[in-house]
Design a protein around this motif. Structure first.
Motif, PDB file in Angstrom:
ATOM      1  N   VAL A 177       0.856  -1.192   0.000  1.00 46.54           N
ATOM      2  CA  VAL A 177       0.000   0.000   0.000  1.00 46.54           C
ATOM      3  C   VAL A 177       0.890   1.240   0.000  1.00 46.54           C
ATOM      4  O   VAL A 177       1.746   1.392   0.864  1.00 46.54           O
ATOM      5  CB  VAL A 177      -0.931   0.001   1.244  1.00 46.54           C
ATOM      6  CG1 VAL A 177      -1.748   1.269   1.302  1.00 46.54           C
ATOM      7  CG2 VAL A 177      -1.818  -1.222   1.244  1.00 46.54           C
ATOM      8  N   PRO A 178       0.690   2.141  -0.967  1.00 47.53           N
ATOM      9  CA  PRO A 178       1.531   3.343  -1.003  1.00 47.53           C
ATOM     10  C   PRO A 178       1.174   4.323   0.117  1.00 47.53           C
ATOM     11  O   PRO A 178       0.047   4.358   0.597  1.00 47.53           O
ATOM     12  CB  PRO A 178       1.222   3.946  -2.377  1.00 47.53           C
ATOM     13  CG  PRO A 178      -0.109   3.418  -2.746  1.00 47.53           C
ATOM     14  CD  PRO A 178      -0.247   2.085  -2.074  1.00 47.53           C
ATOM     15  N   GLY A 179       2.147   5.104   0.512  1.00 49.19           N
ATOM     16  CA  GLY A 179       1.924   6.119   1.538  1.00 49.19           C
ATOM     17  C   GLY A 179       2.085   5.570   2.944  1.00 49.19           C
ATOM     18  O   GLY A 179       2.411   4.414   3.158  1.00 49.19           O
ATOM     19  N   ARG A 180       1.845   6.449   3.888  1.00 51.65           N
ATOM     20  CA  ARG A 180       1.977   6.091   5.303  1.00 51.65           C
ATOM     21  C   ARG A 180       0.624   5.663   5.855  1.00 51.65           C
ATOM     22  O   ARG A 180      -0.384   6.309   5.609  1.00 51.65           O
ATOM     23  CB  ARG A 180       2.501   7.294   6.080  1.00 51.65           C
ATOM     24  CG  ARG A 180       2.722   7.033   7.532  1.00 51.65           C
ATOM     25  CD  ARG A 180       3.316   8.273   8.202  1.00 51.65           C
ATOM     26  NE  ARG A 180       3.262   8.147   9.628  1.00 51.65           N
ATOM     27  CZ  ARG A 180       4.284   7.735  10.371  1.00 51.65           C
ATOM     28  NH1 ARG A 180       5.422   7.423   9.794  1.00 51.65           N
ATOM     29  NH2 ARG A 180       4.173   7.640  11.675  1.00 51.65           N
ATOM     30  N   GLN A 181       0.627   4.565   6.589  1.00 53.94           N
ATOM     31  CA  GLN A 181      -0.589   4.084   7.230  1.00 53.94           C
ATOM     32  C   GLN A 181      -0.501   4.391   8.726  1.00 53.94           C
ATOM     33  O   GLN A 181       0.525   4.173   9.343  1.00 53.94           O
ATOM     34  CB  GLN A 181      -0.768   2.578   7.033  1.00 53.94           C
ATOM     35  CG  GLN A 181      -0.912   2.148   5.593  1.00 53.94           C
ATOM     36  CD  GLN A 181       0.410   1.942   4.903  1.00 53.94           C
ATOM     37  OE1 GLN A 181       1.357   1.503   5.514  1.00 53.94           O
ATOM     38  NE2 GLN A 181       0.470   2.273   3.633  1.00 53.94           N
ATOM     39  N   HIS A 182      -1.590   4.885   9.263  1.00 55.67           N
ATOM     40  CA  HIS A 182      -1.621   5.266  10.674  1.00 55.67           C
ATOM     41  C   HIS A 182      -2.353   4.207  11.485  1.00 55.67           C
ATOM     42  O   HIS A 182      -3.373   4.479  12.118  1.00 55.67           O
ATOM     43  CB  HIS A 182      -2.294   6.629  10.825  1.00 55.67           C
ATOM     44  CG  HIS A 182      -1.595   7.716  10.079  1.00 55.67           C
ATOM     45  ND1 HIS A 182      -0.418   8.268  10.516  1.00 55.67           N
ATOM     46  CD2 HIS A 182      -1.880   8.332   8.912  1.00 55.67           C
ATOM     47  CE1 HIS A 182      -0.017   9.190   9.656  1.00 55.67           C
ATOM     48  NE2 HIS A 182      -0.899   9.235   8.674  1.00 55.67           N
ATOM     49  N   ILE A 183      -1.830   2.989  11.441  1.00 53.78           N
ATOM     50  CA  ILE A 183      -2.380   1.915  12.259  1.00 53.78           C
ATOM     51  C   ILE A 183      -1.225   1.284  13.031  1.00 53.78           C
ATOM     52  O   ILE A 183      -0.066   1.364  12.623  1.00 53.78           O
ATOM     53  CB  ILE A 183      -3.127   0.853  11.424  1.00 53.78           C
ATOM     54  CG1 ILE A 183      -2.198   0.178  10.432  1.00 53.78           C
ATOM     55  CG2 ILE A 183      -4.317   1.455  10.717  1.00 53.78           C
ATOM     56  CD1 ILE A 183      -2.831  -0.989   9.729  1.00 53.78           C
ATOM     57  N   GLY A 184      -1.563   0.665  14.133  1.00 51.91           N
ATOM     58  CA  GLY A 184      -0.546   0.115  15.005  1.00 51.91           C
ATOM     59  C   GLY A 184      -0.107  -1.283  14.634  1.00 51.91           C
ATOM     60  O   GLY A 184      -0.597  -1.897  13.677  1.00 51.91           O
TER      61      GLY A 184
END
Length: 88
Positions: A24-31
């Motif tokens: 998945v491109p970009g930053r993911q804000h999940i732990g």
């Protein structure tokens, strides 16, 4: 299921989840815990789909199951990210 099976499932779920996040491109804000849970679910779903498609009957097609699992993990990561962004 023995404790070694549970630990193996967690490790495989973490690996599948991390590979899904890399796709998945970009930053993911999940732990980390969410990544492992998405990876576990994706691993089970991918194995089930692989079984339905008969991929375990052919010796050289096991890598296709991994691609299916990583794809499910990527979809799960995107779905979780969108769900969390809409809640905020």
């Amino acid at each position: 299921m023995e404790i070694s099976g549970v630990i193996s499932a967690i490790v495989i779920g973490a690996i599948i989840g991390l590979l899904g996040r890399l796709v998945v491109p970009g930053r993911q804000h999940i732990g980390v815990l969410a990544t492992v849970l998405v990876g576990l679910l994706a691993a089970f779903l991918g194995a089930w789909v692989g079984h339905l498609l008969g991929l375990y009957d052919h010796r050289g097609l096991f890598w296709v199951v991994w691609i299916i699992q990583i794809g499910f993990a990527a979809l799960g990561i995107v779905a979780l990210e969108r769900f969390r962004s809409r809640r905020q």
